[in-house]
Design a protein around this motif. Structure first.
Motif, PDB file in Angstrom:
ATOM      1  N   MET A 343      55.688  43.388  70.120  1.00 37.74           N
ATOM      2  CA  MET A 343      55.950  45.259  71.015  1.00 37.74           C
ATOM      3  C   MET A 343      55.174  44.851  72.061  1.00 37.74           C
ATOM      4  O   MET A 343      55.057  45.399  72.872  1.00 37.74           O
ATOM      5  CB  MET A 343      54.806  45.671  69.421  1.00 37.74           C
ATOM      6  N   LYS A 344      53.768  43.357  71.688  1.00 39.40           N
ATOM      7  CA  LYS A 344      53.747  43.389  73.215  1.00 39.40           C
ATOM      8  C   LYS A 344      54.665  43.739  74.311  1.00 39.40           C
ATOM      9  O   LYS A 344      54.788  43.934  75.821  1.00 39.40           O
ATOM     10  CB  LYS A 344      52.082  42.141  73.357  1.00 39.40           C
ATOM     11  N   ALA A 354      55.478  55.647  79.862  1.00 33.20           N
ATOM     12  CA  ALA A 354      56.050  55.287  78.658  1.00 33.20           C
ATOM     13  C   ALA A 354      55.714  54.611  77.793  1.00 33.20           C
ATOM     14  O   ALA A 354      56.199  54.541  76.537  1.00 33.20           O
ATOM     15  CB  ALA A 354      57.321  54.919  79.270  1.00 33.20           C
ATOM     16  N   ARG A 355      54.212  53.922  78.208  1.00 40.73           N
ATOM     17  CA  ARG A 355      54.148  53.140  76.697  1.00 40.73           C
ATOM     18  C   ARG A 355      53.538  54.071  75.793  1.00 40.73           C
ATOM     19  O   ARG A 355      52.269  54.445  76.027  1.00 40.73           O
ATOM     20  CB  ARG A 355      53.233  51.801  78.052  1.00 40.73           C
ATOM     21  N   PRO A 356      53.320  52.880  74.743  1.00 40.65           N
ATOM     22  CA  PRO A 356      52.762  54.030  73.729  1.00 40.65           C
ATOM     23  C   PRO A 356      51.530  53.132  73.689  1.00 40.65           C
ATOM     24  O   PRO A 356      51.370  52.007  74.460  1.00 40.65           O
ATOM     25  CB  PRO A 356      54.252  53.274  72.405  1.00 40.65           C
ATOM     26  N   ASP A 357      50.542  53.846  72.953  1.00 41.31           N
ATOM     27  CA  ASP A 357      48.882  53.324  72.544  1.00 41.31           C
ATOM     28  C   ASP A 357      48.994  51.611  71.639  1.00 41.31           C
ATOM     29  O   ASP A 357      49.200  51.690  70.922  1.00 41.31           O
ATOM     30  CB  ASP A 357      47.995  54.073  72.347  1.00 41.31           C
ATOM     31  N   LEU A 358      48.901  50.280  72.418  1.00 44.47           N
ATOM     32  CA  LEU A 358      48.833  49.281  71.709  1.00 44.47           C
ATOM     33  C   LEU A 358      48.269  49.361  70.491  1.00 44.47           C
ATOM     34  O   LEU A 358      48.553  49.004  69.221  1.00 44.47           O
ATOM     35  CB  LEU A 358      48.293  48.233  72.835  1.00 44.47           C
ATOM     36  N   VAL A 359      46.519  49.965  70.204  1.00 45.39           N
ATOM     37  CA  VAL A 359      45.994  50.529  68.875  1.00 45.39           C
ATOM     38  C   VAL A 359      46.656  50.488  67.950  1.00 45.39           C
ATOM     39  O   VAL A 359      46.864  50.530  66.919  1.00 45.39           O
ATOM     40  CB  VAL A 359      44.510  50.249  69.935  1.00 45.39           C
ATOM     41  N   GLN A 364      49.687  50.621  63.135  1.00 44.09           N
ATOM     42  CA  GLN A 364      51.326  50.527  62.560  1.00 44.09           C
ATOM     43  C   GLN A 364      51.681  49.196  61.802  1.00 44.09           C
ATOM     44  O   GLN A 364      52.877  49.533  60.648  1.00 44.09           O
ATOM     45  CB  GLN A 364      51.858  51.185  62.792  1.00 44.09           C
ATOM     46  N   ILE A 365      51.384  48.586  62.471  1.00 40.62           N
ATOM     47  CA  ILE A 365      51.761  46.620  61.662  1.00 40.62           C
ATOM     48  C   ILE A 365      51.617  46.541  60.974  1.00 40.62           C
ATOM     49  O   ILE A 365      52.107  46.007  59.905  1.00 40.62           O
ATOM     50  CB  ILE A 365      52.042  46.116  62.954  1.00 40.62           C
ATOM     51  N   THR A 380      63.511  50.844  67.373  1.00 43.38           N
ATOM     52  CA  THR A 380      63.057  52.256  68.333  1.00 43.38           C
ATOM     53  C   THR A 380      62.632  51.728  69.787  1.00 43.38           C
ATOM     54  O   THR A 380      62.555  52.559  70.671  1.00 43.38           O
ATOM     55  CB  THR A 380      61.555  53.050  67.695  1.00 43.38           C
ATOM     56  N   LEU A 381      61.623  50.680  69.171  1.00 40.89           N
ATOM     57  CA  LEU A 381      60.652  51.004  71.017  1.00 40.89           C
ATOM     58  C   LEU A 381      61.763  49.675  71.952  1.00 40.89           C
ATOM     59  O   LEU A 381      61.779  50.329  72.846  1.00 40.89           O
ATOM     60  CB  LEU A 381      60.053  50.043  70.917  1.00 40.89           C
TER      61      LEU A 381
END
Length: 502
Positions: A343-344, A354-359, A364-365, A380-381
């Motif tokens: 994901m990173k 457009a980047r989702p929040d990594l935290v 979620q993971i 999805t990403l």
């Protein structure tokens, strides 16, 4: 200097022949023997190849005629001169049957000896020239056939037949022009360095291809053998020629054609723009990608993202998913760690807006209850990344304008940096996207267009070949002729003459 074996049981006669060789300054290095058996031992030893055998007939242990028969069997191309004090027709008839080139009578007339030997030397030289021409023609025909196979321009039957001759391909690329300037010398150096048989094809000034023959297959059961050969080539190119040479390789096993394997290698070699410290770029199915324990490397994903190759990205992600699902030894923590790293990588390739929040993604993971949820998140990403990239490509990439730029400037010494600068993009991105959109390597596209323009000039003008080469952007006329012959299967002059006759 040619090698002559002088055989006579008379030391005085041998000294006479040696004197005449020196007197007439004949280009001969002489070896002597006092009977046929001694001469035969020297032939069998094979320490040197004798171009001429000069032998008496009547000698103890083995006569000259028997020695001539054995010589013809052991060394068919050795020229034979018999000299004898016996003017017997039967001797002459036997000598002709054996294949003796000349017959001199004793005592030897100096002028006759010099004329006879000089005539044989001229014949040897002419045979050498013919053999060299034949060898050169054979090399050219083979190179043309290999080039056709690389460009997928043969029938399926021909492609299968030529693929069966080889077990692996090895692609070499330099950042600067090298293979056109040092082509023959470098090929000879490769023959010294590599402990296996191969055929060599010079593709462009910066790229060449090694076809490793099937008779070496037993050596390549371990990838490390090929890696060692690649490292040896790279080291030699740096130390002896001062050039940085990038190398990758791949197997022709299975149903893959030479063209298909070459395309994979071409794609891999382009990653050198991102990893300048690596000179040996291992194929994706190599030990670099996945260890024997099944632990996943992110190198493939990183390469795909930097190259914006989303087809390969999807394929490699699915391989990672399958590995994590099927491997029973992975702990849940390890699986979630792998998805976090994935994901990173994906997030970092998105535009900042457009980047989702990594935290939030990490939460979620680590709160997910099964691997299917993690796979869905990653897919999805990936789809989001693909959509954003495709939209950006439509706005920024102008492949047709790049082609027009090449059409207008092909006569100039075009470089990747020049073209990239004209469109405000990086050279690596230019190469990657041009290949993705057109299916053709950018440098190959430029060279092919130059050759096509050269053919038009040959057929429509009376310009000399060297002027045409310079007009279409080739600095070196010899290299232009070589590339033209590889591309069209004939020389520029032959092309012009053929069309003129038609």
């Amino acid at each position: 200097m040619y090698e002559i074996l002088i055989v006579d049981d008379s030391v005085l006669d041998i000294d006479c022949i040696l004197f005449l060789i020196d007197k007439y300054k004949l280009p001969l290095h002489a070896t002597t023997a006092v009977n046929g058996q001694e001469a035969l031992r020297q032939l069998q030893a094979g320490e040197r190849h004798f171009d001429i055998l000069f032998t008496d007939i009547k000698m103890p242990l083995m006569d000259g005629l028997e020695l001539s028969r054995e010589t013809r069997r052991l060394s068919p191309d050795t020229r034979i001169i018999i000299f004898s004090g016996y003017n017997d027709f039967e001797y002459a008839k036997t000598a002709i049957t054996i294949g003796v080139q000349d017959y001199l009578m004793k005592p030897i007339v100096p002028a006759d000896f010099a004329a006879t030997v000089s005539r044989l030397i001229s014949a040897i030289e002419e045979d050498g020239r013919l053999a060299e021409q034949m060898q050169k023609r054979t090399r050219l025909l083979k190179s043309h056939r290999l080039l056709l196979s690389v460009n997928n321009c043969l029938s399926k039957e021909e492609m299968d037949a030529i693929s069966d001759e080889y077990s692996h391909l090895m692609l070499l690329e330099c950042e600067e022009e090298f293979f056109s300037q040092e082509a023959l010398d470098f090929q000879e150096k490769l023959e010294e360095l590599l402990p296996f048989t191969f055929d060599y094809l010079n593709l462009y000034p910066t790229r060449s291809l090694i076809f490793i023959r099937q008779d070496n297959e037993a050596r390549f059961k371990k990838e490390s053998y090929l890696l060692s050969a690649a490292q040896t080539i790279s080291l030699s190119a740096g130390e002896e020629y001062g050039r940085k040479c990038y190398i990758t390789f791949g197997s022709l096993q299975g149903r893959a054609s030479i063209s298909q394997v070459y395309q994979r290698l071409e794609k891999k070699i382009e990653t050198r723009f991102f990893f300048p410290e690596r000179t040996c770029l291992l194929p994706d199915n190599s030990m670099q990608s996945q260890s024997v324990s099944g632990h996943i490397s992110m190198d493939m994903i990183t390469d795909d993202l930097k190259l914006k190759d989303y087809g390969s990205l999807k394929q490699h992600m699915e391989e990672i998913f399958d590995s994590l699902k099927d491997e029973k030894t992975h702990s849940l923590i390890y699986v979630k760690y792998c998805f976090t790293e994935l994901m990173k990588e994906l997030t970092a390739s998105l535009p900042p807006t457009a980047r989702p929040d990594l935290v939030s993604l990490a939460e979620q993971i680590y709160t997910s209850s099964n691997i299917t949820q993690l796979i869905d998140m990653a897919r999805t990403l990936m789809e989001q990344l693909t959509s954003v990239s495709e939209a950006a490509d439509k706005d920024n990439l102008k492949i047709e304008k790049i082609k027009q730029y090449i059409y207008q400037n092909y006569a100039s010494p075009l470089t990747l940096d020049d073209i990239a600068a004209a469109f405000y993009i990086s050279p690596n991105y230019l190469c990657s996207v041009f290949k993705k959109e057109t299916g053709c390597n950018l440098i190959k596209f430029i060279n092919d267009y130059r050759l096509q323009r050269a053919r038009q000039l040959l057929l429509t003008t009376e310009m000399k070949v060297h002027m045409i080469a310079e007009t279409v952007g080739f600095k070196n006329t010899s290299y232009f002729c070589q590339r033209f012959r590889d591309y069209y299967g004939e020389s520029p002059e032959s092309c012009r003459q053929k069309e003129t006759r038609i």
